[in-house]
Write a protein that holds these residues in place. Structure first.
Motif, PDB file in Angstrom:
ATOM      1  N   SER A   1      43.264  35.475 -28.289  1.00  0.00           N
ATOM      2  CA  SER A   1      44.142  36.563 -28.727  1.00  0.00           C
ATOM      3  C   SER A   1      45.588  36.373 -28.275  1.00  0.00           C
ATOM      4  O   SER A   1      46.512  36.745 -29.002  1.00  0.00           O
ATOM      5  CB  SER A   1      43.605  37.912 -28.246  1.00  0.00           C
ATOM      6  OG  SER A   1      43.574  37.959 -26.829  1.00  0.00           O
ATOM      7  N   SER A   2      45.819  35.783 -27.113  1.00  0.00           N
ATOM      8  CA  SER A   2      47.202  35.583 -26.676  1.00  0.00           C
ATOM      9  C   SER A   2      47.928  34.586 -27.572  1.00  0.00           C
ATOM     10  O   SER A   2      49.110  34.766 -27.887  1.00  0.00           O
ATOM     11  CB  SER A   2      47.265  35.143 -25.205  1.00  0.00           C
ATOM     12  OG  SER A   2      46.655  33.893 -25.015  1.00  0.00           O
ATOM     13  N   ILE A   3      47.231  33.572 -28.030  1.00  0.00           N
ATOM     14  CA  ILE A   3      47.832  32.593 -28.951  1.00  0.00           C
ATOM     15  C   ILE A   3      48.131  33.265 -30.290  1.00  0.00           C
ATOM     16  O   ILE A   3      49.205  33.067 -30.866  1.00  0.00           O
ATOM     17  CB  ILE A   3      46.896  31.379 -29.135  1.00  0.00           C
ATOM     18  CG1 ILE A   3      46.745  30.630 -27.812  1.00  0.00           C
ATOM     19  CG2 ILE A   3      47.404  30.452 -30.241  1.00  0.00           C
ATOM     20  CD1 ILE A   3      45.570  29.693 -27.754  1.00  0.00           C
ATOM     21  N   ILE A   4      47.205  34.080 -30.751  1.00  0.00           N
ATOM     22  CA  ILE A   4      47.409  34.782 -32.021  1.00  0.00           C
ATOM     23  C   ILE A   4      48.622  35.701 -31.931  1.00  0.00           C
ATOM     24  O   ILE A   4      49.470  35.715 -32.832  1.00  0.00           O
ATOM     25  CB  ILE A   4      46.142  35.564 -32.419  1.00  0.00           C
ATOM     26  CG1 ILE A   4      45.021  34.575 -32.775  1.00  0.00           C
ATOM     27  CG2 ILE A   4      46.416  36.527 -33.573  1.00  0.00           C
ATOM     28  CD1 ILE A   4      43.654  35.206 -32.944  1.00  0.00           C
ATOM     29  N   TRP A   5      48.747  36.444 -30.842  1.00  0.00           N
ATOM     30  CA  TRP A   5      49.881  37.356 -30.696  1.00  0.00           C
ATOM     31  C   TRP A   5      51.197  36.602 -30.523  1.00  0.00           C
ATOM     32  O   TRP A   5      52.227  37.004 -31.088  1.00  0.00           O
ATOM     33  CB  TRP A   5      49.654  38.331 -29.543  1.00  0.00           C
ATOM     34  CG  TRP A   5      48.770  39.462 -29.969  1.00  0.00           C
ATOM     35  CD1 TRP A   5      47.439  39.616 -29.705  1.00  0.00           C
ATOM     36  CD2 TRP A   5      49.152  40.569 -30.784  1.00  0.00           C
ATOM     37  NE1 TRP A   5      46.970  40.758 -30.292  1.00  0.00           N
ATOM     38  CE2 TRP A   5      48.005  41.370 -30.962  1.00  0.00           C
ATOM     39  CE3 TRP A   5      50.339  40.969 -31.380  1.00  0.00           C
ATOM     40  CZ2 TRP A   5      48.022  42.549 -31.702  1.00  0.00           C
ATOM     41  CZ3 TRP A   5      50.357  42.149 -32.121  1.00  0.00           C
ATOM     42  CH2 TRP A   5      49.215  42.905 -32.268  1.00  0.00           C
ATOM     43  N   LEU A   6      51.189  35.523 -29.766  1.00  0.00           N
ATOM     44  CA  LEU A   6      52.412  34.732 -29.619  1.00  0.00           C
ATOM     45  C   LEU A   6      52.832  34.119 -30.957  1.00  0.00           C
ATOM     46  O   LEU A   6      54.025  34.102 -31.294  1.00  0.00           O
ATOM     47  CB  LEU A   6      52.225  33.632 -28.569  1.00  0.00           C
ATOM     48  CG  LEU A   6      52.278  34.085 -27.118  1.00  0.00           C
ATOM     49  CD1 LEU A   6      51.803  32.977 -26.189  1.00  0.00           C
ATOM     50  CD2 LEU A   6      53.693  34.525 -26.756  1.00  0.00           C
ATOM     51  N   MET A   7      51.876  33.641 -31.719  1.00  0.00           N
ATOM     52  CA  MET A   7      52.198  33.100 -33.038  1.00  0.00           C
ATOM     53  C   MET A   7      52.700  34.215 -33.951  1.00  0.00           C
ATOM     54  O   MET A   7      53.623  34.006 -34.753  1.00  0.00           O
ATOM     55  CB  MET A   7      50.979  32.414 -33.662  1.00  0.00           C
ATOM     56  CG  MET A   7      51.293  31.755 -34.992  1.00  0.00           C
ATOM     57  SD  MET A   7      52.548  30.462 -34.919  1.00  0.00           S
ATOM     58  CE  MET A   7      51.588  29.134 -34.251  1.00  0.00           C
ATOM     59  N   GLY A   8      52.131  35.382 -33.820  1.00  0.00           N
ATOM     60  CA  GLY A   8      52.618  36.529 -34.591  1.00  0.00           C
ATOM     61  C   GLY A   8      54.071  36.848 -34.263  1.00  0.00           C
ATOM     62  O   GLY A   8      54.876  37.129 -35.161  1.00  0.00           O
ATOM     63  N   ILE A   9      54.418  36.779 -32.989  1.00  0.00           N
ATOM     64  CA  ILE A   9      55.815  37.012 -32.579  1.00  0.00           C
ATOM     65  C   ILE A   9      56.717  35.926 -33.147  1.00  0.00           C
ATOM     66  O   ILE A   9      57.805  36.211 -33.660  1.00  0.00           O
ATOM     67  CB  ILE A   9      55.913  37.083 -31.036  1.00  0.00           C
ATOM     68  CG1 ILE A   9      55.206  38.340 -30.519  1.00  0.00           C
ATOM     69  CG2 ILE A   9      57.372  37.064 -30.587  1.00  0.00           C
ATOM     70  CD1 ILE A   9      54.992  38.356 -29.015  1.00  0.00           C
TER      71      ILE A   9
ATOM     72  N   PHE B   1      57.153  36.573 -36.763  1.00  0.00           N
ATOM     73  CA  PHE B   1      58.018  37.743 -36.935  1.00  0.00           C
ATOM     74  C   PHE B   1      59.485  37.340 -36.807  1.00  0.00           C
ATOM     75  O   PHE B   1      60.308  37.696 -37.648  1.00  0.00           O
ATOM     76  CB  PHE B   1      57.662  38.817 -35.908  1.00  0.00           C
ATOM     77  CG  PHE B   1      58.605  39.982 -35.904  1.00  0.00           C
ATOM     78  CD1 PHE B   1      58.550  40.933 -36.921  1.00  0.00           C
ATOM     79  CD2 PHE B   1      59.543  40.130 -34.901  1.00  0.00           C
ATOM     80  CE1 PHE B   1      59.424  42.010 -36.928  1.00  0.00           C
ATOM     81  CE2 PHE B   1      60.422  41.198 -34.900  1.00  0.00           C
ATOM     82  CZ  PHE B   1      60.363  42.150 -35.916  1.00  0.00           C
ATOM     83  N   ILE B   2      59.790  36.588 -35.782  1.00  0.00           N
ATOM     84  CA  ILE B   2      61.170  36.139 -35.578  1.00  0.00           C
ATOM     85  C   ILE B   2      61.603  35.227 -36.722  1.00  0.00           C
ATOM     86  O   ILE B   2      62.699  35.356 -37.266  1.00  0.00           O
ATOM     87  CB  ILE B   2      61.318  35.450 -34.209  1.00  0.00           C
ATOM     88  CG1 ILE B   2      61.156  36.486 -33.097  1.00  0.00           C
ATOM     89  CG2 ILE B   2      62.658  34.739 -34.087  1.00  0.00           C
ATOM     90  CD1 ILE B   2      61.027  35.899 -31.714  1.00  0.00           C
ATOM     91  N   LEU B   3      60.730  34.321 -37.107  1.00  0.00           N
ATOM     92  CA  LEU B   3      61.048  33.409 -38.199  1.00  0.00           C
ATOM     93  C   LEU B   3      61.207  34.152 -39.530  1.00  0.00           C
ATOM     94  O   LEU B   3      61.957  33.720 -40.402  1.00  0.00           O
ATOM     95  CB  LEU B   3      59.953  32.345 -38.312  1.00  0.00           C
ATOM     96  CG  LEU B   3      60.303  31.074 -39.055  1.00  0.00           C
ATOM     97  CD1 LEU B   3      61.468  30.353 -38.380  1.00  0.00           C
ATOM     98  CD2 LEU B   3      59.102  30.155 -39.118  1.00  0.00           C
TER      99      LEU B   3
END
Length: 188
Positions: free
Chosen positions: A72-80, A83-85
């Motif tokens: 889940s931490s990888i999924i959320w970091l990739m989501g961030i 989002f920025i991209l």
């Protein structure tokens, strides 16, 4: 969690980002070469933004071929990171319409740099989540290549602030092949 659906989501979001960027390029006022040439900055910034998105996709595509599982931490970091991209379509037009202004280039560079830095955090979490994956551990052994991106961006911001604002965006472009070269020839 297996990575296939996660990779598909990343691919879909990146495809949407590139589509939005190209749709934001205005139509030439008429069918002449002159009208098309007036849009040169829009096309140049589009090409740069495409390379930024493609570079992000290429890195993650190559990386996730050796990743066995994500948490889940990888999924959320990739989501961030996504989002920025996802601000790139707006920033692409912002730069194209204000090409000689510092602020649009500064935000464009910040988007580029933030995405790169979050990729480092994603790499760290990937190493922790899949400690038994030797190929992944070797591939993510060093974050030294990111220092070349940071150095180029600092140079770009200094030149951009004092002399030529597009230097920031140019440094984004230059940092992509430099990152590939440094990654390929780094001493571990």
């Amino acid at each position: 969690m297996e990575t296939e659906r996660f990779e598909a989501l990343i691919d879909a979001i990146l495809a949407i980002i590139v589509t939005i960027i190209v749709l934001e390029i205005p139509m030439a006022s008429n069918g002449s070469w002159e009208a098309l040439f007036e849009l040169k900055l829009d096309f140049i910034i589009y090409a740069l933004s495409f390379l930024v998105v493609f570079n992000f996709w290429n890195y993650n595509n190559n990386l996730f071929h050796i990743v066995n599982k994500v948490n889940s931490s990888i999924i959320w970091l990739m989501g961030i990171a996504l989002f920025i991209l996802s601000f790139l379509p707006y920033l692409t037009i912002f730069v194209a319409e204000n090409f000689n202004s510092f602020i649009p280039h500064a935000f464009y560079g910040l988007d580029f740099l933030a995405t790169a830095l979050i990729s480092v955090f994603i790499a760290e979490h990937l190493k922790k989540s899949d400690k038994g994956n030797i190929a992944l551990q070797v591939a993510l052994q060093s974050h030294k290549p990111i220092y070349s991106t940071i150095t180029l961006m600092v140079i770009g911001y200094i030149i951009g602030y004092f002399v030529y604002p597009p230097a920031i965006t140019i440094c984004c472009l230059v940092s992509i092949p430099v990152l590939w070269i440094v990654s390929k020839y780094q001493v571990r």
